[in-house]
Scaffold this active site. Structure first.
Site, mmCIF file in Angstrom:
data_model
loop_
_atom_site.group_PDB
_atom_site.id
_atom_site.type_symbol
_atom_site.label_atom_id
_atom_site.label_comp_id
_atom_site.label_asym_id
_atom_site.label_seq_id
_atom_site.Cartn_x
_atom_site.Cartn_y
_atom_site.Cartn_z
ATOM 1 C CB CYS A 193 -0.870 0.019 1.249
ATOM 2 S SG CYS A 193 -2.002 -1.375 1.362
ATOM 3 N N GLY A 194 0.277 2.362 -0.172
ATOM 4 C CA GLY A 194 0.997 3.613 -0.042
ATOM 5 C C GLY A 194 0.541 4.328 1.212
#
Lengths: 161, 345
Positions: free
Chosen positions: A33-34
């Site tokens: 994920c970011g």
């Protein structure tokens, strides 16, 4: 042998300490994920977080979310979709404060649901926390024993010193 | 989830930092996270630092403003808002950002560097900085290494857009074979690797890549991709290149064969879906219908980092997981017996 995963989702701590609807257990290990966080009292932190997530869109295209803190009060917006689909000028204007955390998420089929969007919010005696993470498997609450399923494993909590 | 674990510890009487650290000690696996609290902002990496997390500073001209900090998965998110890269959050470090500044806590007992090498090969953006250089530069070098390891006689070198392009340029520079663009990407749709379903992956390719017939016709093509995970996309790309008139299509992969699933945050599916876990390089070459196929060697991949080769997690290529994976988690991705893989035909 395999414990019923439902055992681990029951709410047993202080009355409604957290929004379980928003921090529901994912079906599968979560994917890369970011994450983004900013402490910038002089800036529009919601908008900067939006652009930060925009740059991190490649790390997750399924859902996006931003939580902002203004004097301890948390405002949250998150939904399924690309960063540019989830947020508008109007929505960003409703968010604001001196600090923000944001998240873009990717997951596999089966957990493509808005309940798995982040940041996750949890209420505590010290105020609300907002957490954005990229994680594979991790601890779960109230499952100190026999709590190992496809997603999570748990080591016992450290004894308080 | 970690949010619940932290909240529990706070409600049990701990302050934010003690609560967070006790929660992290209960966590297994790989994680990078950012936590906002009414009292400050936290950034944390797991003891192995598998996933990246960077710190930036945002300058301000506003008077009486404390230092403004930014945390992000990659430096490209700092650049876009005009923040300056300060440093990485270290493996097993917690940073606590408040009005008073940035405080650092090394909470893990045995931190070590095990950055996911796939971040460098594919996942992170090429304009993000790791080890004081852009990942574009690293990807160019692995392309050069690939040209040294697996040269071939062709007319043009091209990359699979976008992630195969830096390595293709490196391959071209090293081999002296001209670089060309033969596939144009519709950049307004997501990448195939990160769509949720197999059926979407199958149908996604035509929307995304359009071959340039006048470039390809009558040419012997070498196409470079960053990785070959399932093989479904590659097969479609090769078919499209041949239909556009390429007389030979050779493929080079700027990473070793992915033979093991990732348990630390990248979805490479269960092991039976990883083409290199069950098929030899010859069989893969046949399946995707290329004239030759070669992967980068594991040693070459690490050599090109110009860093300590032990400071990376490359479990997806070797099965040597730096963080123990619980048996039941392993079973969720159908682990096959460990097997060595050759890298070229």
């Amino acid at each position: 042998m395999m414990p019923n995963s439902d055992d681990c989702t029951t709410e047993t701590t202080n009355a409604d300490p957290m929004d379980l609807g928003r921090v529901a257990r994912p079906d599968k290990p979560e994917e890369a994920c970011g994450v983004f966080g900013i402490y910038a009292p002089s800036e529009d932190v919601a908008k900067l977080t939006y652009f930060g997530l925009y740059a991190l869109q490649h790390r997750g295209q399924e859902s996006a979310g931003i939580a902002t803190f203004r004097d301890g009060e948390v405002q949250l917006h998150k939904d399924m979709g690309l960063v540019s689909q989830v947020f508008s000028e109007q929505i960003l204007q409703t968010l604001g404060g001196e600090m923000a955390v944001g998240h873009t998420r990717y997951s596999t089929t089966g957990s493509s649901r808005v309940v798995n969007a982040q940041p996750a919010i949890a209420k505590t005696r010290l105020g609300t926390l907002a957490l954005a993470h990229m994680v594979t498997w991790s601890t779960r609450p109230n499952c100190e024993k026999n709590c190992l399923n496809l997603t999570f494993s748990l080591s016992p909590p450290l004894t308080q010193k | 989830m970690i949010a619940i674990a932290v909240a529990e510890a706070v409600n049990a009487g701990k302050a934010w930092l003690d609560a967070a650290i006790s929660a992290f000690h209960r966590c297994e696996g790989a994680f990078s996270l950012v936590i906002g609290t009414p009292d400050g902002l936290m950034g944390v990496r797991d003891p192995n630092g598998v996933r990246p997390l960077v710190i930036g500073i945002l300058e301000t001209e506003a008077p009486n403003t404390p230092t403004q900090y930014v945390l992000a998965s990659e430096t490209c998110a700092l650049d876009i808002i005009g923040a300056e890269y300060l440093r990485d959050v270290e493996p097993g470090e917690l940073v606590w950002i408040t009005e008073a500044g940035l405080a650092s806590f090394h909470w893990a007992t045995q931190p070590q560097r095990k950055l996911c090498i796939f971040e460098m090969i594919y996942f992170a953006r090429p304009d993000s900085i790791m080890h004081e250089e852009s990942l574009y530069s690293y990807r160019m070098r692995i392309g050069k290494q690939l040209a040294i390891e697996s040269p071939t006689d062709v007319d043009l070198v091209m990359g699979v857009p976008d992630s195969g392009i830096p390595a293709a340029i490196g391959f071209s520079q090293q081999s002296g074979i001209p670089y060309a663009e033969g596939l144009i990407k519709n950049r307004y749709v997501g990448r195939t690797f990160i769509q949720p379903t197999q059926s979407m992956r199958e149908s996604g390719i035509r929307m995304k890549l359009n071959p340039l017939k006048d470039v390809l016709v009558g040419k012997r093509i070498l196409i470079v991709d960053d990785s070959l995970v399932r093989g479904t996309t590659s097969r479609k790309i090769v078919k499209a290149l041949r239909e556009a008139g390429a007389t030979e299509v050779h493929m080079r992969i700027s990473s070793p064969p992915v033979t093991h699933p990732c348990f630390y945050g990248i979805d490479t599916d269960s092991q039976d879906q990883l083409i290199a876990a069950t098929k030899s390089v010859e069989e893969i070459a046949q399946q995707i219908n290329v004239d030759s196929l070669a992967y980068l060697s594991w040693e070459g991949m690490l050599l090109a980092t110009q860093e300590d080769p032990n400071s990376f997690c490359s479990a997806c290529f070797t099965g040597d997981y730096p963080i123990p994976v619980p048996e039941m988690v392993k079973r969720s991705k159908l682990m096959l017996e460990k097997q060595p893989a050759s890298t070229s035909v």
